[in-house]
Design a protein around this motif. Sequence first.
Motif, PDB file in Angstrom:
ATOM      1  N   GLY A 177     -12.855   5.481  -0.902  1.00 36.97           N
ATOM      2  CA  GLY A 177     -12.225   6.628  -1.533  1.00 36.97           C
ATOM      3  C   GLY A 177     -11.211   7.296  -0.654  1.00 36.97           C
ATOM      4  N   MET A 178     -10.711   8.401  -1.183  1.00 38.36           N
ATOM      5  CA  MET A 178      -9.710   9.190  -0.471  1.00 38.36           C
ATOM      6  C   MET A 178      -9.938  10.637  -0.898  1.00 38.36           C
ATOM      7  SD  MET A 178      -5.596   9.042  -1.091  1.00 38.36           S
ATOM      8  CE  MET A 178      -5.675   9.880  -2.678  1.00 38.36           C
ATOM      9  N   GLY A 179      -9.953  11.547   0.049  1.00 35.25           N
ATOM     10  CA  GLY A 179     -10.096  12.964  -0.259  1.00 35.25           C
ATOM     11  C   GLY A 179     -11.477  13.310  -0.800  1.00 35.25           C
ATOM     12  N   ASN A 180     -11.606  14.532  -1.269  1.00 34.98           N
ATOM     13  CA  ASN A 180     -12.887  15.007  -1.807  1.00 34.98           C
ATOM     14  C   ASN A 180     -12.806  15.038  -3.331  1.00 34.98           C
ATOM     15  OD1 ASN A 180     -15.092  16.448  -2.688  1.00 34.98           O
ATOM     16  ND2 ASN A 180     -15.068  17.868  -0.939  1.00 34.98           N
ATOM     17  N   GLU A 409       7.789   2.386  -7.927  1.00 35.95           N
ATOM     18  CA  GLU A 409       8.261   1.490  -6.868  1.00 35.95           C
ATOM     19  C   GLU A 409       8.553   2.294  -5.595  1.00 35.95           C
ATOM     20  OE1 GLU A 409      10.801  -1.817  -8.202  1.00 35.95           O
ATOM     21  OE2 GLU A 409      12.145  -1.260  -6.566  1.00 35.95           O
ATOM     22  N   GLY A 410       8.106   1.775  -4.473  1.00 38.93           N
ATOM     23  CA  GLY A 410       8.351   2.452  -3.192  1.00 38.93           C
ATOM     24  C   GLY A 410       7.160   3.291  -2.728  1.00 38.93           C
ATOM     25  N   GLU A 411       6.230   3.592  -3.640  1.00 37.83           N
ATOM     26  CA  GLU A 411       5.077   4.405  -3.255  1.00 37.83           C
ATOM     27  C   GLU A 411       4.002   3.538  -2.592  1.00 37.83           C
ATOM     28  OE1 GLU A 411       5.627   7.715  -6.822  1.00 37.83           O
ATOM     29  OE2 GLU A 411       3.828   6.459  -6.825  1.00 37.83           O
ATOM     30  N   ILE A 412       3.155   4.214  -1.809  1.00 37.77           N
ATOM     31  CA  ILE A 412       1.992   3.547  -1.220  1.00 37.77           C
ATOM     32  C   ILE A 412       0.833   3.726  -2.191  1.00 37.77           C
ATOM     33  CG2 ILE A 412       0.337   3.597   0.721  1.00 37.77           C
ATOM     34  CD1 ILE A 412       3.030   2.645   1.660  1.00 37.77           C
ATOM     35  N   ASN A 418      -3.903   0.473   0.437  1.00 35.96           N
ATOM     36  CA  ASN A 418      -2.696   1.077   1.023  1.00 35.96           C
ATOM     37  C   ASN A 418      -1.481   0.153   1.020  1.00 35.96           C
ATOM     38  OD1 ASN A 418      -3.440   3.787   1.672  1.00 35.96           O
ATOM     39  ND2 ASN A 418      -4.843   2.906   3.189  1.00 35.96           N
ATOM     40  N   GLU A 419      -1.469  -0.801   0.107  1.00 34.03           N
ATOM     41  CA  GLU A 419      -0.285  -1.671   0.032  1.00 34.03           C
ATOM     42  C   GLU A 419       0.880  -0.896  -0.581  1.00 34.03           C
ATOM     43  OE1 GLU A 419      -0.771  -5.575  -1.685  1.00 34.03           O
ATOM     44  OE2 GLU A 419      -2.504  -6.043  -0.419  1.00 34.03           O
ATOM     45  N   PRO A 420       2.096  -1.163  -0.107  1.00 39.29           N
ATOM     46  CA  PRO A 420       3.269  -0.509  -0.714  1.00 39.29           C
ATOM     47  C   PRO A 420       3.636  -1.203  -2.028  1.00 39.29           C
ATOM     48  CG  PRO A 420       3.962  -2.003   1.022  1.00 39.29           C
ATOM     49  CD  PRO A 420       2.457  -2.066   0.993  1.00 39.29           C
ATOM     50  N   SER A 614      -0.306  -8.405  -1.988  1.00 34.12           N
ATOM     51  CA  SER A 614      -0.509  -9.027  -3.292  1.00 34.12           C
ATOM     52  C   SER A 614       0.244  -8.193  -4.323  1.00 34.12           C
ATOM     53  CB  SER A 614      -2.016  -9.058  -3.582  1.00 34.12           C
ATOM     54  OG  SER A 614      -2.261  -9.540  -4.870  1.00 34.12           O
ATOM     55  N   PRO A 615       1.565  -8.404  -4.425  1.00 31.68           N
ATOM     56  CA  PRO A 615       2.363  -7.526  -5.291  1.00 31.68           C
ATOM     57  C   PRO A 615       1.892  -7.568  -6.746  1.00 31.68           C
ATOM     58  CG  PRO A 615       3.774  -8.884  -3.891  1.00 31.68           C
ATOM     59  CD  PRO A 615       2.381  -9.420  -3.767  1.00 31.68           C
TER      60      PRO A 615
END
Lengths: 763, 152
Positions: A177-180, A409-412, A418-420, A614-615
């Motif tokens: 996960g990420m954050g709370n 496009e361009g975001e993580i 965490n793939e772009p 893995s786009p």
Amino acid sequence: MKELKVVNRPVRKKDAMQLLTGQPVYTDDLIKEPCLIIKLLRSPHANAIVKDIDTSKALALEGIEAVFTYKDIDQEQERYTIAGAAYPEFAPYDRLIIDRHVRYVGDVVAIVVGEDEKTVDRALKLIDVEYEVLDAVLDFRQALDNKTVIHPEDNWKILVDVGSDVKRNLVAGSSCGMGNIDEVLGRCRYVVDRTYHTKATQQCYMEPFTTYCEMDPYGRLHIVSSTQIVFHIRHIVASALHIPKSMIRVTKPRVGGGFGAKQTAVSEIYPAFVCYRLKKACKLVFSRKECFTASSPRHEMEMHVRIGADENGIIKGIDLHTLSNTGAYGEHGPTTVDLTGHKSIPLYGKQEAFRFTSEVVYTNHMSSGAYRGFGATQGLFAVESAVNELAALMHIDPIEFRLKNIVKEGEIMPAYFNEPLTSCTLDRCLMKARDMIGWKEKGQRRVLENGKVRSLGVAIAMQGSGISSVDVGSATLKLNEGGFYSLIVGSADMGTGSDTTLSQVAAEVLDCNLDHIQVFSADTDISPYDSGSYASSTAYVTGKAVERCATELRNKIIRAGARILECDPENCDFDGEKVFCEDKSVSTEDIAYASMVFSNDSLEASVSHSSKTSPPPFMAGACELETDLETGEVKVIEYVGVVDCGTPLNPNLTRIQTEGGIMQGIGMALSEDVNCTSKGNVIENSFMEYKIPTRMDVEKLSVEFEPSYEDLGPFGAKSIGEVVINTTSPAIQEAVYQACGKRFYELPIRAEDIAMAEKQKNR
Amino acid sequence: MRVKLKINGKKVCADIDPDMTLQKFLRKQKYFSVKCGCETSNCGACSVLLDGKPVLSCSVPAVRTQGYEIETLEGLQKEAEEIGAFIADEGADQCGFCNPGFIITAIALFREDPCPSDEKIRIYLSGNLCRCTGYEGQMRGLIRYREQRRAV
């Protein structure tokens, strides 16, 4: 950019006319006589111990060659897995060729070998088995910490820590996960909190599992099989038989459909075992009933989704818990479950927090495997249905809602390791799908004069292109006498047309006509290593290997030509027909000849390729349904799919992949049901009960592309094969809701469910 | 028991078990275009022509074909190529396993009605299952084949 001449063209599949005129190209067409017939005696109990087994009457039959039982298999030896995956596998080693402990209705009790089918059938009935029947775990919600332990044996093992606790029936468990998430959802003005259930639907490849084995002229075991994974089969059979890998050769002829089912060694072990023991050729062809009851269907899953948005309609967080039913053996259980979260949560790019937890449990059902979408399909049914419900709760149009929230496009992508996001046209896909289905003009619900209801639904999806930092694709190319090329790969064209699309990539680089590429796949003795055709890897991973390999060969040809012309290779170029330098030139044909006379250089290249990322390909799907509220009958009037698969390598084939995936998704949403009796028997065990869509069930499929350009893929390509099945069930779920005002949280949504809901409403 | 019939114009005389299906018999005679996809008369992969009519060979006892003429795709190569080319141009052959049964039924349809409506094509071929294509590519191919025949 250079104009493409072969790639992105709708050329015929190279094998098309052979297939369409019915030539003998599948495993069962290629068998040499004499060939022993193998059939399997299967357990009638969901959980039992074979106390004793008497095969004497069967063995006494004329024409019966052998009967193998648990007595022929050391029960204490190292176990193995039949899941096809790169070493070290995430799958537990929990199988024996014949286990005294049978764990589902259909588990193998004996292998019967005879001269002809009829005799073997008779022998199956003459085997007396005494079972000690044990309690069975049939409800996967009751599996964890059940008093019945499905794998109590001491020789169970797993190579990678995936959070297993086998004594609790837990195959794998994970969380990330990420954050709370609790805090973020607590702040959200709108929250949807729902639980979704999908069943163990079946791939329904038209060619049943088929394997033929013979001893080759060198005394090695030669396996000819309908498989997606020749190299993994070599590894799996070596583990199961405890013989060196060098003793095994695996060949794949044409494959009559796989859809993931043949990413597991469902049929190979038994004939391999028999052939190696008896040193005689033999074959095993599954009946369709066996395909339905003892194979590798989709994992049944239950998904609990919490999703929240703020007052501005921004999705702030998704919390997903998935419980997956792997059945009696672990196989692809630990890996499929990951995709339920990692290929659904990343679609929404403005989240402040997410959480994804999962548990995979053993039960006494046939074990599940890989099926197109590989967990993403189930996860997206849950998450996308929840997104539609959230939009409705907020009175926002579900397409506008998505356009506001989707990843760009361009975001993580935090939930995608965490793939772009290097290529994405999902916004354009959505807008095009909206226009194609007539979303604005028609509105989401309208009642026809005859009382039937027309309604619209929408969903989006992603998948991957190969497994990041794992999958390996390889290609070998050689220039032959006459100036044509041989392309040799280890991926498996199971009907997708990958032999052709890979040839297109080679032809593009080598500036030649497609006819000048002769393609071969796949044979472990001949092909360069390839992890196999699964995980949407062939176009992107093997395709890039072919591109790089062809570039290397091209450079070798230029160097060879330059030597003949006595020029500096730097000053030479190649146009497919000749290497030239100013006004001097030498033909490809002559370069090929020169390499075969007094030559120390081979005009061959071999390249392996892997990708760190893995786009994801993307898809927007929209449907129009016509529902008869009285009978509950739902007719799909149109299904629109708009796909971003990067550059379509062959627009005909990407279109057909999309249409086929949508149709399988429609089956999953509306008609393909899986139930079992209280004893654990699968009820839908033939095409009579298991209803895949026919030509009559859908009026129109409309498919378009919004290609992005993926720099890491061959000529900008990403994958296509799997993403296309993922939008259908959530889009249909939404349209059914629009029609009848009830949301269904379990698939399939059957006519009787809708009719009953209407009846209750009117009461 | 003994059965005498014609397969693709050739006289065949064979001793068979009374419970043998035509599907198994034909494969035993090495007509490998005849596939087995289901055993329950649901998928259409085993379709052949019995005196010109399409039948599911998995549900015809071989003994019942005494005196009849069977055509498999091996005996219909020219027509298979003609129709098949239009399917190939759509990429709708895919895995190919359902193709022979599908083409056999399509041949029967166009012999019966040289210009079938879209609806008639769907109904006539509804017993031929395909899991790869979603049927649309096959439809596009057959419609183009029909239009080309109409133009000629």
